[in-house]
Design an enzyme around this catalytic site. Structure first.
Site, short mmCIF file in Angstrom:
data_model
loop_
_atom_site.label_atom_id
_atom_site.label_comp_id
_atom_site.label_asym_id
_atom_site.label_seq_id
_atom_site.Cartn_x
_atom_site.Cartn_y
_atom_site.Cartn_z
N CYS A 139 0.84 -1.20 0.00
CA CYS A 139 0.00 0.00 0.00
C CYS A 139 0.87 1.25 0.00
CB CYS A 139 -0.90 0.06 1.23
SG CYS A 139 -1.67 -1.50 1.67
N GLY A 146 0.10 9.47 -6.19
CA GLY A 146 0.20 8.31 -7.08
C GLY A 146 1.63 8.21 -7.58
N ASP A 271 13.25 -2.09 -8.77
CA ASP A 271 14.22 -2.67 -9.71
C ASP A 271 14.00 -4.17 -9.85
OD1 ASP A 271 15.19 -0.15 -9.81
OD2 ASP A 271 16.96 -0.54 -8.58
N ILE A 371 -7.45 -5.93 -35.92
CA ILE A 371 -7.32 -6.82 -37.07
C ILE A 371 -8.45 -7.85 -37.10
CG2 ILE A 371 -5.88 -8.62 -38.14
CD1 ILE A 371 -3.44 -7.12 -37.25
N GLU A 397 3.11 -0.02 -11.07
CA GLU A 397 4.58 -0.13 -10.95
C GLU A 397 5.29 0.99 -11.70
OE1 GLU A 397 4.65 -2.30 -8.35
OE2 GLU A 397 6.68 -2.78 -8.96
N GLY A 398 4.72 2.20 -11.61
CA GLY A 398 5.29 3.32 -12.36
C GLY A 398 4.66 3.39 -13.73
#
Ligand SMILES: Cc1cc2nc3c(=O)[nH]c(=O)nc-3n(C[C@H](O)[C@H](O)[C@H](O)COP(=O)(O)OP(=O)(O)OC[C@H]3O[C@@H](n4cnc5c(N)ncnc54)[C@H](O)[C@@H]3O)c2cc1C
Lengths: 420, 365
Positions: A139, A146, A271, A371, A397-398
């Site tokens: 959290c 954000g 990372d 398509i 996650e970014g």
């Protein structure tokens, strides 16, 4: 070791097993859980819990090093993160929403793993090998914080009389927050890792993660979000009012240093986790591309690889371009996790893999729907669902933008202040 | 296992090539492009690095073993210096590497020592043809068997150093397949155009049209002998080389524009501090990495004989064309008006970048 692209055996084995799981346990239920948001896929959860126990460990968090009996294994190059990436890719090929219902520590455990002490790892992570499936969540995000997660308002104050942290604040968008915090009979006791400030005047340096056990008084799941996609994954808002947690549940130092070490450590979790999130994007993109190729083959359309662009049809060009994107995106995930496994600094590669996968997952799934025309848009098939599911890759996650910032800072050698 | 570390030997080679690329090729590139001349000494120095020599076994006059991965690593480093210079230095491989990979033992014995012994000398190959939809697997140049000879007919384009070349490896269609033929300069019916090709870039690299009118080639000069050879691996090796040079050029453009952006100021800050610029750079770096890894994987698959190596090489080369155009275009954009001026190399790299879509056949690893 020289440059090599041979997938190690444990990875090909996992891919093989999980493909069956995806086909048997996930795909047949994909539509149901998409249409019944907030229903919990108990069968799948229990199956996965037992399956993972049978495979020798239920937590997807990488195995501890320095654990005597693994000494032999450690002579071989470590592949923990690469293996997780392959597992998540395979499960997300099945269903990204259901993948989030995979028991185990998820991002919450990842935070404990990277920011906690050895004692904390034992104390908080061993539960994932218990009898019942168990969840944990992370959290950070708040309504007002954000992308800029240094703006979080949640506070933790030490009550010196009881030696407890008292936490107040409200978190939103907590993936798995409900399964991690709410006490369900079929689940083991989970936890959430709540990021709070122990000293707002210190800015980022004052931020810490706190392990808040499931069922803690004063903590409540106040809302489950309705979403465009990954609807099988619960996304919770959690309020904390005078929530008390033991002193030793703090991740990192209880005192504030001058530098940002604590915060940096929290960010370093990314990372490790960004390439894993990228892997989920690759999985759903592969699902969509394979489905497209099947449908085209059924209609007698062949993709003539090897031809110059000028001779290809527009569909052939699109398919070939998508394959290039998909393959290269996967290689970036593998490289970033390989670096993590080999303890090479990978902030650049981790964020690049996420930038790429965010683009690739959204572009491929959107193109596949286009398509396939009326078939692609129809809820009779899963292509439209995959397009909705894939979009989240470029947000959590970014966001794509935040990861571009990280990449740019890395290559330019800029600090956050120089490039914001 | 997955692994992304070059071996020590590869690293040493890359370092040596990088030094040459930065200290020799790059400083000479601008003038070479403007005067359309590459100094002989410059090519000679690149030749002495021994990239081709190191891929040929001792028994044929070289001192090593061929590896597509090593080749891709090295040629990327060299193209970082200058593409035209790289293609010039490596032109003899266009002739020698296919012989090494697919030639008969006699062909190897006869030609390889001649190419690698001593100084750089113009041995070359002719694949490309002058048609908008040129397809290496559907050549217009034909070969037909007549008695003891194959007879070649057609016209080739973009043939580096064709004038003065000792021998040219000519690709032609035989029974529906692309096959290579060793054609000596004295062959009757072979004529090399007087004028050099005039292209959007690579002005420093002398390239010519080559006409073949009823050229008779003894059966023994078909690559691989009478039984011929597998064209797929040759094409794959050319595609990998093309992709690797594209990565080198793109990386040059990326680095140059990044350094520029850290110096140039606008509105009181370095332009690199503006997200519009920083995000372009982040995406350039990301796309370069994507295609580099795909190229490495293709090369590794070729070295280890994977079935899908040829397809992977196709994907790498196709992806490289888009990547190189995107990255080099943005490099010019980042320099703004200055990028459009020939004093900065980015405009040349942008012209090179578009060429990647057409350059398969100008290099091989
Ligand atoms: C389904 C779902 C699950 C999630 N799970 C979790 C979870 O488990 N735990 C958790 O803590 N959070 C979670 N999140 C939150 C998620 O990480 C955030 O939504 C995300 O980081 C973006 O924050 P935001 O929504 O506030 O957007 P904002 O930060 O308001 O961003 C809005 C837009 O501005 C852009 N932007 C912001 N800052 C910059 C900048 N400096 N430069 C350029 N552009 C910028 C963004 O890229 C975006 O396009 C989840 C979100 C969703 C939707």
């Amino acid at each position: 070791m020289p440059i090599e692209f041979e997938a190690p055996k444990p990875i090909t084995n996992a891919q093989f097993v999980l493909k069956t799981v995806a086909e048997e346990m996930m795909r047949p239920k994909s539509r149901y859980f998409d249409e019944h948001e907030h229903e919990i896929p108990w069968d799948y959860i229990e199956f996965m819990h037992n399956a993972m126990k049978a495979m020798g460990g239920s937590s997807l968090a990488p195995k501890e090093n320095g654990n005597g009996k693994d000494a032999d294994k450690e002579k071989r190059p470590p592949i923990g993160y690469q293996l997780i990436a392959a597992q998540l890719e395979a499960l997300s090929w099945g269903d990204v929403g259901m993948y989030h219902c995979l028991p185990g520590g998820g991002l919450g455990a990842a935070a404990v793993h990277s920011a906690g002490t050895a004692d904390q790892r034992v104390k908080f992570l061993s539960r994932f090998n218990g009898d019942k499936p168990t969840f944990a969540a992370m959290c950070i995000t708040e309504a007002g914080a954000g992308s800029d997660n240094s703006a979080i308002r949640t506070r933790a104050v030490l009550d010196e009389k009881t030696n407890e942290w008292v936490i107040n604040g409200e978190k939103i968008f907590v993936t798995g927050g409900d399964k991690s915090f709410t006490e369900y009979e079929k689940l083991g006791r989970g936890f959430i890792v709540v990021w709070a400030s122990i000293d707002p005047s210190a800015g980022r340096a004052g931020m810490r993660g706190f392990v808040v056990e499931g069922g803690t008084k004063g903590v409540k799941v106040v809302k489950l979000e309705h979403k465009m996609g990954i609807r099988c994954s619960d996304t919770a808002a959690i309020s904390l009012v005078d929530a008390r947690v033991p002193f030793e549940n703090i991740l990192g130092s209880p005192t504030v240093e001058k530098n940002n070490a604590g915060f940096k450590k929290a960010m370093a979790t990314f990372d490790a986790t960004r390439p894993l999130v990228a892997a989920t994007g690759v999985g759903v993109a592969r699902a969509a591309l394979e489905f497209l190729k099947e449908k085209l083959a059924e209609s007698g359309v062949k993709i003539r690889y090897g031809l110059p662009r000028q001779k290809l049809t527009s569909i052939e060009r699109d398919v070939i371009d998508m394959e290039i994107m998909l393959k290269s995106s996967w290689l970036m995930v593998i490289k970033a996790t390989w670096m993590a496994d080999n303890k090479k600094p990978n902030a650049l590669e981790a964020s690049m893999s996420k930038v790429k996968a965010g683009d690739v997952a959204t572009k491929i799934t959107q193109k596949v729907v286009e398509i396939l025309g009326p078939l692609g848009y129809s809820r009779e098939f899963l292509a439209e669902k995959w397009m909705r599911d894939a979009k989240i890759t470029d947000i959590y996650e970014g966001t794509g933008q935040i990861n571009r910032l990280v990449v740019a800072r890395q290559i330019l050698g800029y600090s956050g202040a120089e490039l914001r | 296992m997955y692994s992304f570390d070059p071996t020590e030997e590869q690293q040493m080679l890359m370092d040596a090539v990088k030094k040459y690329a930065e200290n020799d090729l790059r400083p000479a590139a601008h003038e070479a492009e403007e005067t359309t001349e590459l100094p002989k000494k410059l090519i000679g120095k690149g030749w002495e690095l021994g990239l081709l020599q190191a891929s040929i076994p001792e028994s044929y006059g070289g001192f090593g073993e061929r590896s597509a991965v090593t080749g891709a690593l090295a040629i990327e480093e060299m193209a970082f210096g200058d593409l035209a210079g790289t293609l010039a230095v490596m032109t003899p491989s266009l002739f020698a590497t296919p012989i090494l990979l697919a030639g008969s033992d006699e062909q190897k014995k006869e030609y390889l020592p001649r190419v690698v012994a001593g100084e750089w000398s113009p041995f070359t190959a002719a694949l490309i043809e002058y048609a908008f939809d040129f397809d290496p697997n559907d050549l217009k140049t034909t070969a037909t068997l007549q008695g003891e000879n194959y007879v070649l007919d057609g016209e080739k384009a973009y043939v580096p150093f064709a004038r003065g070349a000792e021998s040219i490896l000519v690709y032609a269609k035989l029974d529906g397949q692309s096959q290579a033929f060793i054609v000596g300069k004295e062959a009757e019916g072979l004529s090399v155009g007087e004028e050099r090709e005039k292209l959007m870039s690579l002005n420093a690299l002398p390239m010519y049209r080559v006409k073949l009118e009823n050229v008779k080639v003894p059966v023994a000069n078909r690559l691989g002998g009478a039984a011929g050879h597998d064209f797929d691996i040759l094409l794959a090796s050319m595609r990998i080389a093309n992709a690797a040079t594209a990565v080198g050029v793109a990386n040059a453009a990326f680095e140059y524009s990044m350094n520029y952006a850290k110096e140039r100021e606008a509105f009181g800050v370095k332009i690199a501090q503006k997200q519009a610029i920083a995000f372009m750079l982040a995406e350039m770096r990301t796309e370069i990495e994507a295609i580099r890894l795909l190229t490495w994987e293709a090369a590794w698959k070729l070295d280890t004989g994977r079935e899908d190596a040829a397809n992977e090489a196709y994907l790498a080369s196709t992806g490289a064309a888009d990547m190189a155009m995107m990255v080099t275009d943005r490099a010019v954009q980042i320099l703004g008006g200055h990028g459009y001026i020939r004093e900065h190399p980015v405009e040349m790299w942008m012209r090179n970048g578009r060429g990647v879509a057409m350059f398969t056949g100008l290099a091989i690893v």
